[in-house]
Design a protein around this motif. Structure first.
Motif, PDB file in Angstrom:
ATOM      1  N   GLY A 123       0.780  -1.225   0.000  1.00 22.88           N
ATOM      2  CA  GLY A 123       0.000   0.000   0.000  1.00 22.88           C
ATOM      3  C   GLY A 123       0.812   1.274   0.000  1.00 22.88           C
ATOM      4  O   GLY A 123       0.311   2.328   0.402  1.00 22.88           O
ATOM      5  N   ASN A 165       0.906   5.455  -4.792  1.00 22.82           N
ATOM      6  CA  ASN A 165      -0.289   6.260  -5.005  1.00 22.82           C
ATOM      7  C   ASN A 165      -1.041   5.750  -6.230  1.00 22.82           C
ATOM      8  O   ASN A 165      -0.590   4.834  -6.931  1.00 22.82           O
ATOM      9  N   ARG A 166      -2.193   6.324  -6.489  1.00 22.05           N
ATOM     10  CA  ARG A 166      -3.043   5.835  -7.575  1.00 22.05           C
ATOM     11  C   ARG A 166      -2.336   5.913  -8.924  1.00 22.05           C
ATOM     12  O   ARG A 166      -2.433   4.993  -9.747  1.00 22.05           O
ATOM     13  N   LEU A 176      -6.443  -5.047  -1.864  1.00 21.27           N
ATOM     14  CA  LEU A 176      -7.789  -4.811  -1.335  1.00 21.27           C
ATOM     15  C   LEU A 176      -7.740  -4.137   0.035  1.00 21.27           C
ATOM     16  O   LEU A 176      -8.599  -3.316   0.368  1.00 21.27           O
ATOM     17  N   ARG A 177      -6.733  -4.462   0.811  1.00 19.91           N
ATOM     18  CA  ARG A 177      -6.625  -3.876   2.148  1.00 19.91           C
ATOM     19  C   ARG A 177      -6.194  -2.417   2.095  1.00 19.91           C
ATOM     20  O   ARG A 177      -6.692  -1.581   2.866  1.00 19.91           O
ATOM     21  N   HIS A 178      -5.283  -2.099   1.174  1.00 22.82           N
ATOM     22  CA  HIS A 178      -4.623  -0.798   1.253  1.00 22.82           C
ATOM     23  C   HIS A 178      -5.171   0.263   0.306  1.00 22.82           C
ATOM     24  O   HIS A 178      -4.950   1.461   0.551  1.00 22.82           O
ATOM     25  N   TYR A 179      -5.837  -0.129  -0.780  1.00 22.24           N
ATOM     26  CA  TYR A 179      -6.225   0.863  -1.784  1.00 22.24           C
ATOM     27  C   TYR A 179      -7.746   0.954  -1.892  1.00 22.24           C
ATOM     28  O   TYR A 179      -8.407  -0.015  -2.282  1.00 22.24           O
ATOM     29  N   ASP A 180      -8.285   2.126  -1.591  1.00 20.26           N
ATOM     30  CA  ASP A 180      -9.740   2.277  -1.665  1.00 20.26           C
ATOM     31  C   ASP A 180     -10.240   2.376  -3.093  1.00 20.26           C
ATOM     32  O   ASP A 180     -11.457   2.343  -3.332  1.00 20.26           O
ATOM     33  N   PHE A 181      -9.347   2.513  -4.067  1.00 19.52           N
ATOM     34  CA  PHE A 181      -9.746   2.561  -5.473  1.00 19.52           C
ATOM     35  C   PHE A 181      -9.662   1.182  -6.150  1.00 19.52           C
ATOM     36  O   PHE A 181      -9.816   1.070  -7.362  1.00 19.52           O
ATOM     37  N   SER A 187     -11.164  -2.867  -6.072  1.00 24.75           N
ATOM     38  CA  SER A 187     -12.281  -3.688  -5.604  1.00 24.75           C
ATOM     39  C   SER A 187     -12.086  -5.125  -6.064  1.00 24.75           C
ATOM     40  O   SER A 187     -11.280  -5.387  -6.964  1.00 24.75           O
TER      41      SER A 187
END
Length: 243
Positions: A36, A39-40, A162-167, A169
């Motif tokens: 994580g 960045n995006r 999945l744990r670290h990035y809210d973008f 799914s």
């Protein structure tokens, strides 16, 4: 160098040692990705460049099959083409990878056209396609044996992202759930093949060298990503530039 004929179990052990030492799960970029720490935009760059690798796999497998005279081997290898291309439009691994790049906000037309791919990514992946196209079949098969080690990295990647990035799914990572079934099937076949067909020390060394080469191909792609998007952050002309 292999100085004597190894038993099949000894050859397998030597292959697994290569994975333990050289597989790209050890690369610093992967550690950042899974933990994580990216960045995006950096994750976008990874997915975009990895798409080029995914898109070349069917070309590599088709080139291999064009040289195979054994129908049984062709039938076995054909499943790899179907896994990536699918049996109908919108199915298969390449389509599932595009779900990931779509979910990350990348323009699908740009992804499919390869716009923004790093030069080193292109060179490394194209070298792999040429290797499988031109080298003896034994080495071509052996170069696929990085799949021996992929289930562990896939599980770690899915859990970490999945744990670290809210973008991210579960839907965007659907490519990997299929590979958890496909990769062991493919690697089991390839491993049995090389253990059976590498009948001299020279051939066994060629098998080991093929796996080293493939590990280098994967490592080089991550070197390029780290250099361009982490440190020192030098994106080459024409390379993808995150917003």
């Amino acid at each position: 160098m292999v100085s004597r004929l190894l038993s099949p179990d000894e050859l397998e052990a030597a292959l697994r040692r290569i994975g333990a030492e050289r597989y790209h799960n050890l690369h610093p970029f992967h550690r950042l990705l899974h933990d994580g720490q990216l960045n995006r935009g950096q994750v976008q760059a990874w997915a975009l460049n990895r798409y080029y690798y995914q898109s070349r796999i069917p070309l590599k497998d088709a080139a291999f099959m064009s040289r195979v005279e054994d129908p049984a081997l062709r039938r076995e290898w054909r499943r790899r083409l179907e896994d990536h291309d699918g049996t109908e439009p919108g199915a298969g691994g390449i389509a599932r990878w595009l779900v990931l790049t779509d979910g990350l906000g990348l323009d699908r037309a740009d992804v499919e056209a390869g716009r923004g791919i790093l030069p080193a990514t292109r060179f490394a992946v194209d070298a792999y396609v040429r290797y499988v196209r031109d080298m003896p079949l034994l080495q071509a098969v052996a170069s696929s044996l990085t799949e021996l080690f992929s289930p562990n990295i896939i599980s770690e990647r899915v859990e970490g992202m999945l744990r670290h990035y809210d973008f991210i799914s579960p839907r965007t990572l659907q490519y990997f759930s299929h590979r958890l079934e496909q990769a062991p099937r493919d690697s089991d076949f390839a491993l049995d093949f090389v253990k059976r067909e590498a009948r001299t020390p020279e051939q066994q060394e060629q098998v080991l060298e093929a796996l080293r080469f493939k590990c280098d191909v994967l490592w080089a792609q991550l070197d390029a990503l780290h250099h361009a998007y982490v440190a020192p952050g030098l994106i080459p002309p024409g390379g993808f530039r995150p917003e």
